[in-house]
Design a protein around this motif. Structure first.
Motif, short mmCIF file in Angstrom:
data_model
loop_
_atom_site.label_atom_id
_atom_site.label_comp_id
_atom_site.label_asym_id
_atom_site.label_seq_id
_atom_site.Cartn_x
_atom_site.Cartn_y
_atom_site.Cartn_z
N GLY A 165 -61.07 109.42 70.52
CA GLY A 165 -60.07 108.75 69.70
C GLY A 165 -60.59 108.27 68.36
O GLY A 165 -60.05 107.33 67.76
N MET A 166 -61.65 108.92 67.86
CA MET A 166 -62.22 108.49 66.58
C MET A 166 -61.50 109.16 65.41
O MET A 166 -61.11 110.32 65.48
CB MET A 166 -63.71 108.87 66.52
CG MET A 166 -64.58 108.09 67.47
SD MET A 166 -64.56 106.31 67.16
CE MET A 166 -65.29 106.19 65.54
N LYS A 167 -61.39 108.40 64.33
CA LYS A 167 -60.83 108.95 63.10
C LYS A 167 -61.95 109.69 62.37
O LYS A 167 -63.07 109.17 62.24
CB LYS A 167 -60.30 107.80 62.23
CG LYS A 167 -59.59 108.27 60.98
CD LYS A 167 -59.08 107.07 60.18
CE LYS A 167 -58.46 107.56 58.88
NZ LYS A 167 -58.22 106.49 57.93
N TYR A 168 -61.65 110.88 61.91
CA TYR A 168 -62.68 111.66 61.20
C TYR A 168 -62.03 112.53 60.13
O TYR A 168 -60.82 112.76 60.14
CB TYR A 168 -63.46 112.56 62.18
CG TYR A 168 -62.63 113.72 62.69
CD1 TYR A 168 -62.60 114.93 62.01
CD2 TYR A 168 -61.83 113.58 63.82
CE1 TYR A 168 -61.80 115.98 62.45
CE2 TYR A 168 -61.03 114.62 64.27
CZ TYR A 168 -61.03 115.82 63.57
OH TYR A 168 -60.23 116.85 63.99
N ILE A 169 -62.87 112.99 59.21
CA ILE A 169 -62.43 114.01 58.26
C ILE A 169 -63.60 114.98 58.10
O ILE A 169 -64.76 114.55 58.09
CB ILE A 169 -61.99 113.39 56.91
CG1 ILE A 169 -61.41 114.47 56.00
CG2 ILE A 169 -63.11 112.64 56.22
CD1 ILE A 169 -60.59 113.92 54.85
#
Ligand code: FEO
Length: 322
Positions: free
Chosen positions: A204-208
């Motif tokens: 559930g981590m935010k990444y780009i």
């Protein structure tokens, strides 16, 4: 002339020709030679001092030096009667917003362009953003309107752009975003990064993610902007010609110059016969604020054991930044 860079001064030659040289050019002392080096028309200069006030009509212009925002000769003008700060490059942003004023557009959608502008244009001098903000506060200048030369004019809530400039100048993370950058020549690093992304999504981590492959070259300026406010970096790099892959090498040079606060880096690296890329990357970052959190290196393609190591390392990385 607030600033000699041609996007600000480029029309001066034509303006002076139209005025038959009958006007004075007000500028910082450093600007005189710079203007003479760029334009052939003769000037009548009037050098302005920091804090000097100048009356014109019913307005009083207060000139404030703002060195390195973006060049050493830059100054800004505060109109005392109206509380308007004409801020030159400072408080600007990229993009062509749909309106002119902050009350006409979605500010949330605009701010990422401000972040990109700050990092790419004045990131290397971001200390001077903090100095300029302190200077305004110490002079008790709290503008009602901030009118930069680039992007939106803030008349409804100038505090938004002031606060955002401070956050980005300090490269403070916004949330727990992880920024991933990698190159891949034969798909080996990409295989590891695809696995990495899957793991981040499971957690559930935010990444780009940005990549340099035969099919895609990401924008360096976009990457720098997304590094500025991330909590941690994952860099995937392969060895190329006994060195770092060139785009990653170039990116690291700019990253170190433009982003003042280091981020932990999880390094994922593939090599052919010698572990060059990871060694070079460590060397390059050794005297910087960016620190290698952990590294996972493999010869050729990552094995299932390597992918398991990546999972474990990601868990430790996330625990360290929470
Ligand atoms: Fe430093 Fe808008 O130029």
């Amino acid at each position: 002339v607030h600033h000699v860079e041609p996007d600000h001064s480029g029309s001066i030659q034509r303006i002076l020709e139209v005025c038959n040289g009958s006007v004075e050019v007000l500028c910082h002392p450093f600007a005189v030679k710079l203007l003479q080096s760029l334009y052939t028309v003769s000037f009548k200069f009037r050098v302005v001092k920091d804090g000097e006030e100048f009356s014109i009509g019913d307005k009083t212009l207060k000139f404030l030096y703002a060195p390195w925002l973006h060049w050493p000769e830059t100054f800004i003008t505060y109109i005392l009667e109206d509380g308007v700060l004409i801020s030159c490059d400072a408080f600007g942003g990229f993009s062509i917003p749909k309106g002119i004023f902050d009350d006409e557009v979605d500010i949330t959608g605009y701010l990422p362009y401000v972040r990109k502008y700050i990092i790419d244009i004045i990131g290397q001098n971001s200390d001077y953003i903090i100095k300029a903000l302190d200077k305004l506060r110490n002079m008790n200048i709290h503008p009602k309107v901030i009118a930069p030369a680039h992007g939106l004019v803030f008349r409804k809530n100038p505090g938004i752009i002031v606060n955002y400039y401070e956050i980005i100048a300090k490269c403070l993370p916004e949330g727990d975003k992880i920024t991933i950058v990698y190159d891949s020549m034969y798909g080996s690093v990409e295989k590891a990064i695809v696995h990495t992304i899957k793991r981040l999504e499971e957690l559930g981590m935010k990444y780009i993610a940005f990549k340099f492959t035969d099919l895609q070259h990401s924008s360096i300026s976009e990457i720098l902007s997304e590094i500025a406010d991330c909590k941690a970096l994952i860099i995937g790099v392969s060895t190329y010609e006994n060195d770092l892959f060139p785009y990653i090498d170039y990116l690291l040079d700019l990253m170190v110059k433009k982003i003042r606060i280091g981020k932990p880096i999880l390094l994922i690296s593939s090599y052919g016969w010698s572990r060059i890329a990871s060694v070079k990357l460590r060397e390059k970052l050794s005297e910087t604020n960016f620190k290698i959190f952990e590294s996972i290196e493999f010869q050729g393609q990552p094995s299932s054991t390597d992918l398991q190591k990546i999972d474990e390392s990601i868990t430790r990385l996330i625990n360290s930044i929470k």
